[in-house]
Design a protein around this motif. Structure first.
Motif, PDB file in Angstrom:
ATOM      1  N   ARG A 171      42.621  48.610  45.093  1.00 51.23           N
ATOM      2  CA  ARG A 171      43.599  48.431  44.021  1.00 51.23           C
ATOM      3  C   ARG A 171      43.880  46.948  43.782  1.00 51.23           C
ATOM      4  O   ARG A 171      43.919  46.478  42.652  1.00 51.23           O
ATOM      5  N   GLN A 172      44.080  46.244  44.881  1.00 50.67           N
ATOM      6  CA  GLN A 172      44.380  44.821  44.753  1.00 50.67           C
ATOM      7  C   GLN A 172      43.219  44.085  44.106  1.00 50.67           C
ATOM      8  O   GLN A 172      43.421  43.213  43.256  1.00 50.67           O
ATOM      9  N   ARG A 173      41.993  44.425  44.503  1.00 49.81           N
ATOM     10  CA  ARG A 173      40.831  43.774  43.900  1.00 49.81           C
ATOM     11  C   ARG A 173      40.760  44.059  42.405  1.00 49.81           C
ATOM     12  O   ARG A 173      40.548  43.150  41.594  1.00 49.81           O
ATOM     13  N   LEU A 174      40.954  45.309  42.020  1.00 46.73           N
ATOM     14  CA  LEU A 174      40.856  45.680  40.609  1.00 46.73           C
ATOM     15  C   LEU A 174      41.931  45.004  39.770  1.00 46.73           C
ATOM     16  O   LEU A 174      41.738  44.778  38.573  1.00 46.73           O
ATOM     17  N   MET A 175      43.060  44.675  40.385  1.00 46.49           N
ATOM     18  CA  MET A 175      44.149  44.044  39.655  1.00 46.49           C
ATOM     19  C   MET A 175      44.224  42.535  39.918  1.00 46.49           C
ATOM     20  O   MET A 175      45.272  41.922  39.761  1.00 46.49           O
ATOM     21  N   THR A 176      43.086  41.952  40.267  1.00 47.15           N
ATOM     22  CA  THR A 176      42.974  40.510  40.410  1.00 47.15           C
ATOM     23  C   THR A 176      42.016  40.003  39.344  1.00 47.15           C
ATOM     24  O   THR A 176      40.886  40.481  39.234  1.00 47.15           O
ATOM     25  N   PHE A 177      42.479  39.051  38.543  1.00 45.54           N
ATOM     26  CA  PHE A 177      41.691  38.536  37.430  1.00 45.54           C
ATOM     27  C   PHE A 177      41.517  37.031  37.613  1.00 45.54           C
ATOM     28  O   PHE A 177      42.495  36.313  37.812  1.00 45.54           O
ATOM     29  N   VAL A 178      40.282  36.573  37.534  1.00 45.83           N
ATOM     30  CA  VAL A 178      39.973  35.166  37.707  1.00 45.83           C
ATOM     31  C   VAL A 178      39.488  34.606  36.381  1.00 45.83           C
ATOM     32  O   VAL A 178      38.553  35.139  35.770  1.00 45.83           O
ATOM     33  N   VAL A 179      40.123  33.538  35.923  1.00 46.56           N
ATOM     34  CA  VAL A 179      39.707  32.825  34.714  1.00 46.56           C
ATOM     35  C   VAL A 179      39.162  31.477  35.161  1.00 46.56           C
ATOM     36  O   VAL A 179      39.869  30.713  35.817  1.00 46.56           O
ATOM     37  N   ILE A 180      37.919  31.194  34.808  1.00 43.80           N
ATOM     38  CA  ILE A 180      37.264  29.958  35.234  1.00 43.80           C
ATOM     39  C   ILE A 180      37.253  28.971  34.077  1.00 43.80           C
ATOM     40  O   ILE A 180      36.663  29.235  33.028  1.00 43.80           O
ATOM     41  N   GLY A 181      37.917  27.840  34.256  1.00 46.94           N
ATOM     42  CA  GLY A 181      37.992  26.815  33.221  1.00 46.94           C
ATOM     43  C   GLY A 181      39.421  26.569  32.793  1.00 46.94           C
ATOM     44  O   GLY A 181      40.108  27.481  32.317  1.00 46.94           O
ATOM     45  N   GLY A 182      39.889  25.332  32.946  1.00 41.06           N
ATOM     46  CA  GLY A 182      41.284  25.003  32.656  1.00 41.06           C
ATOM     47  C   GLY A 182      41.490  24.291  31.346  1.00 41.06           C
ATOM     48  O   GLY A 182      42.493  23.590  31.179  1.00 41.06           O
ATOM     49  N   GLY A 183      40.568  24.460  30.387  1.00 42.69           N
ATOM     50  CA  GLY A 183      40.786  23.926  29.051  1.00 42.69           C
ATOM     51  C   GLY A 183      41.687  24.840  28.240  1.00 42.69           C
ATOM     52  O   GLY A 183      42.263  25.800  28.773  1.00 42.69           O
ATOM     53  N   ILE A 256      29.316  33.634  41.433  1.00 45.44           N
ATOM     54  CA  ILE A 256      30.034  34.712  40.766  1.00 45.44           C
ATOM     55  C   ILE A 256      29.216  35.980  40.919  1.00 45.44           C
ATOM     56  O   ILE A 256      28.021  36.001  40.602  1.00 45.44           O
ATOM     57  N   GLY A 257      29.854  37.016  41.420  1.00 41.69           N
ATOM     58  CA  GLY A 257      29.167  38.283  41.623  1.00 41.69           C
ATOM     59  C   GLY A 257      29.932  39.429  41.019  1.00 41.69           C
ATOM     60  O   GLY A 257      30.980  39.246  40.383  1.00 41.69           O
ATOM     61  N   PRO A 258      29.445  40.659  41.206  1.00 49.28           N
ATOM     62  CA  PRO A 258      30.090  41.821  40.592  1.00 49.28           C
ATOM     63  C   PRO A 258      31.475  42.121  41.135  1.00 49.28           C
ATOM     64  O   PRO A 258      32.261  42.791  40.464  1.00 49.28           O
ATOM     65  N   ALA A 259      31.797  41.642  42.321  1.00 47.30           N
ATOM     66  CA  ALA A 259      33.090  41.976  42.917  1.00 47.30           C
ATOM     67  C   ALA A 259      33.973  40.766  43.146  1.00 47.30           C
ATOM     68  O   ALA A 259      34.997  40.874  43.802  1.00 47.30           O
ATOM     69  N   GLY A 260      33.603  39.596  42.603  1.00 49.00           N
ATOM     70  CA  GLY A 260      34.468  38.442  42.778  1.00 49.00           C
ATOM     71  C   GLY A 260      33.739  37.129  42.640  1.00 49.00           C
ATOM     72  O   GLY A 260      32.595  37.075  42.178  1.00 49.00           O
ATOM     73  N   VAL A 261      34.426  36.048  43.061  1.00 45.67           N
ATOM     74  CA  VAL A 261      33.865  34.705  42.946  1.00 45.67           C
ATOM     75  C   VAL A 261      34.006  33.998  44.291  1.00 45.67           C
ATOM     76  O   VAL A 261      34.864  34.340  45.114  1.00 45.67           O
ATOM     77  N   ARG A 262      33.139  32.999  44.489  1.00 47.76           N
ATOM     78  CA  ARG A 262      33.202  32.200  45.709  1.00 47.76           C
ATOM     79  C   ARG A 262      33.559  30.774  45.359  1.00 47.76           C
ATOM     80  O   ARG A 262      32.923  30.138  44.520  1.00 47.76           O
ATOM     81  N   LEU A 263      34.609  30.264  46.007  1.00 47.13           N
ATOM     82  CA  LEU A 263      35.044  28.884  45.866  1.00 47.13           C
ATOM     83  C   LEU A 263      34.879  28.219  47.222  1.00 47.13           C
ATOM     84  O   LEU A 263      35.637  28.508  48.152  1.00 47.13           O
ATOM     85  N   GLY A 264      33.888  27.353  47.354  1.00 46.37           N
ATOM     86  CA  GLY A 264      33.637  26.760  48.660  1.00 46.37           C
ATOM     87  C   GLY A 264      33.263  27.834  49.658  1.00 46.37           C
ATOM     88  O   GLY A 264      32.334  28.611  49.444  1.00 46.37           O
ATOM     89  N   ASP A 265      34.008  27.903  50.751  1.00 48.43           N
ATOM     90  CA  ASP A 265      33.754  28.924  51.774  1.00 48.43           C
ATOM     91  C   ASP A 265      34.595  30.174  51.583  1.00 48.43           C
ATOM     92  O   ASP A 265      34.510  31.106  52.387  1.00 48.43           O
ATOM     93  N   GLU A 266      35.409  30.200  50.554  1.00 47.96           N
ATOM     94  CA  GLU A 266      36.312  31.333  50.336  1.00 47.96           C
ATOM     95  C   GLU A 266      35.801  32.232  49.223  1.00 47.96           C
ATOM     96  O   GLU A 266      35.322  31.762  48.187  1.00 47.96           O
ATOM     97  N   THR A 267      35.899  33.521  49.419  1.00 53.35           N
ATOM     98  CA  THR A 267      35.536  34.498  48.403  1.00 53.35           C
ATOM     99  C   THR A 267      36.793  35.195  47.902  1.00 53.35           C
ATOM    100  O   THR A 267      37.590  35.708  48.704  1.00 53.35           O
ATOM    101  N   ILE A 268      36.988  35.194  46.606  1.00 54.31           N
ATOM    102  CA  ILE A 268      38.114  35.906  45.996  1.00 54.31           C
ATOM    103  C   ILE A 268      37.584  37.214  45.421  1.00 54.31           C
ATOM    104  O   ILE A 268      36.737  37.205  44.519  1.00 54.31           O
ATOM    105  N   ARG A 269      38.055  38.305  45.940  1.00 54.71           N
ATOM    106  CA  ARG A 269      37.655  39.609  45.422  1.00 54.71           C
ATOM    107  C   ARG A 269      38.442  39.870  44.142  1.00 54.71           C
ATOM    108  O   ARG A 269      39.670  39.807  44.138  1.00 54.71           O
ATOM    109  N   ALA A 270      37.729  40.146  43.065  1.00 59.22           N
ATOM    110  CA  ALA A 270      38.381  40.287  41.758  1.00 59.22           C
ATOM    111  C   ALA A 270      37.798  41.468  40.999  1.00 59.22           C
ATOM    112  O   ALA A 270      36.616  41.799  41.131  1.00 59.22           O
TER     113      ALA A 270
END
Length: 463
Positions: A171-183, A256-270
């Motif tokens: 549930r938490q993963r499905l309700m996590t949204f990552v937007v890449i780019g701060g313009g 960037i993969g089907p279940a999230g993104v990787r920033l450095g050594d950390e993976t955010i499940r999204a």
């Protein structure tokens, strides 16, 4: 298709009659191409506008289509309808794939060809993943009405799947949204998604708490809105964080993969990732056989012509033209529209009277970005406005710039209703299937027995 007789390269004298004018072919029905066609049509110059879609899209409001605030029909208008008052302008629905500057012809994907006397290339830009094209499937960009439709569907589908998920972590993963780019696009998307979850959807579900959805905005640079003043960037970050958006600067995406993104050594499940980090000019620039810059743009002379290619002009996102500060003019709608108006007006005079084309001078009307309800930033030179006043000015300006009274009235009414009710009327999920990485459909049987909110991790863990 009727073939037009190309004009002799380097011709400088205008023909004596309208019938003898060389045909101008415009590729692209965006702000630049449309304004050029209008000006040429008013002068009675034979003009052909070719576009791969049948509509002109008001891209500055496309993010509102993607986040269910407006419908695609609110920000799109048929090109034929816009140009029907100009008898000398023909519209062709087709995809240009080839340009022969020697034979002075363009080729369409279906095999048709068209000769040109003058060529105006205004094909715009597309999302650019810095060579990682595999990311496109997992993090769509926002450039077309179809992009917005798909983003809206996948965004809303995330909440629908979270409602049926039995596993709290899923549930938490499905309700996590990552937007890449701060313009501006990334800021507007992040703020709008946060408002959608915290206000519009807050009371619509029984087993999830949409207001606890996590929206993460990732920017590789040190601050948001890098083209704005530092004070406006700081204000933007503060307002987004008040909306609950987690802002992460100085962090570049590694994967960037089907279940999230990787920033450095950390993976955010999204559950869903959106791309707003970069664009590249249309590939048609490469058909001209001239050098391109790193963003795929064609270098143009001050009069917007392409050096070494007589009768060829490039406008908008596809053109590299330095401003007074020595930096390339930005890829903004106002730049493209001003270039289209300038070229169309003076090219008509050149063809009819032989007068030379003057250099293009860009007159900025300021840069603006909306953050959320009652919050926006506006910058014009040393004049900086933020907050409610900038938000109202943004709304008035964008309604005014829409094409047609009907569109202006419709959007104004919808924004008023949305402001009073916090509702969004375009919450349609079109298409079927699951989001990438969502797993199998929920098994038949009881759903979660109670309204279990998503457990939000401490933001410090994300840094």
């Amino acid at each position: 298709m009727t073939m037009a007789t190309p004009a002799a390269p380097g011709a400088s004298e205008g023909p004596a009659s309208l019938q003898d004018l060389p045909e101008v072919v415009i590729v692209g029905g965006g702000f630049a191409g449309l304004e050029a066609a209008r000006q040429l049509g008013r002068a009675g110059v034979p003009t052909v506008l070719v576009d791969r879609t049948n509509h002109h899209l008001f891209q500055p409001l496309l993010y509102q289509v993607a986040t269910a605030a407006l419908a695609a029909t609110d920000v799109a208008e048929p090109i034929r309808k816009i140009l029907r008052r100009y008898p000398s302008v023909e519209v062709i629905y087709g995809d240009v794939t080839r340009i022969d500057t020697v034979a002075r012809t363009i080729g369409l994907a279906d095999g048709r060809q068209r000769a040109y006397g003058r060529l105006v290339l205004a094909a715009g830009s597309r999302p650019w993943y810095f060579g990682n094209e595999g990311w496109r499937a997992h993090a769509p960009g926002l450039k077309t009405a179809e992009d917005a439709r798909q983003i809206r569907s996948r965004l809303l589908l995330s909440f629908e799947q979270a409602e049926q998920a039995m596993d709290p972590e899923e549930r938490q993963r499905l309700m996590t949204f990552v937007v890449i780019g701060g313009g501006p696009t990334g800021v507007e998307l992040a703020g709008s998604i946060a408002e959608l979850s915290r206000f519009t959807l807050a009371r619509d579900f029984r087993h999830i708490a949409p207001e606890q959805a996590r929206v993460i905005l990732v920017e590789a640079g040190p601050r948001l809105l890098p083209s704005f003043a530092v004070s406006l960037s700081d204000y933007t970050r503060s307002r987004l964080e008040r909306l609950g958006v987690v802002v992460r600067t100085n962090e570049a995406v590694k994967e960037i993969g089907p279940a999230g993104v990787r920033l450095g050594d950390e993976t955010i499940r999204a559950g869903f990732t959106l791309w707003a980090a970069g664009v590249r000019s249309s590939d048609l620039g490469g058909c001209l056989g001239v050098p391109l810059d790193r963003a795929g743009r064609v270098g143009v002379a001050p009069d917007l012509s392409v050096p070494g290619l007589p009768g060829v002009y490039v406008l908008g996102d596809l053109a590299h033209l330095d401003g007074p500060d020595g930096k390339p003019l930005p890829g903004l709608a106002q730049v493209a529209a001003q270039q289209g108006t300038h070229l169309g007006r003076h090219l008509a005079r050149h063809l009819r009277k032989g007068t030379p084309l003057p250099p293009f001078v860009y007159r900025s009307r300021g840069n603006t970005a909306i953050i959320g309800r009652h919050a926006a930033v506006y910058e014009l030179g040393t004049w900086h406005v933020r907050g409610w006043l900038a938000w109202v000015a943004w709304a008035i300006a964008h309604v005014y710039l829409l094409i047609g009274f009907e569109k202006r009235l419709s959007v104004a009414l919808k924004w008023t209703a949305r402001y009073l009710s916090y509702e969004r009327g375009s919450r349609l999920i079109s298409g079927t299937g699951l989001l990438p990485g969502a797993g199998s459909p929920p098994a038949a049987g009881p759903v979660a027995p109670d309204r279990s909110p998503v457990v939000a991790r401490d933001h410090a863990q994300d840094r």
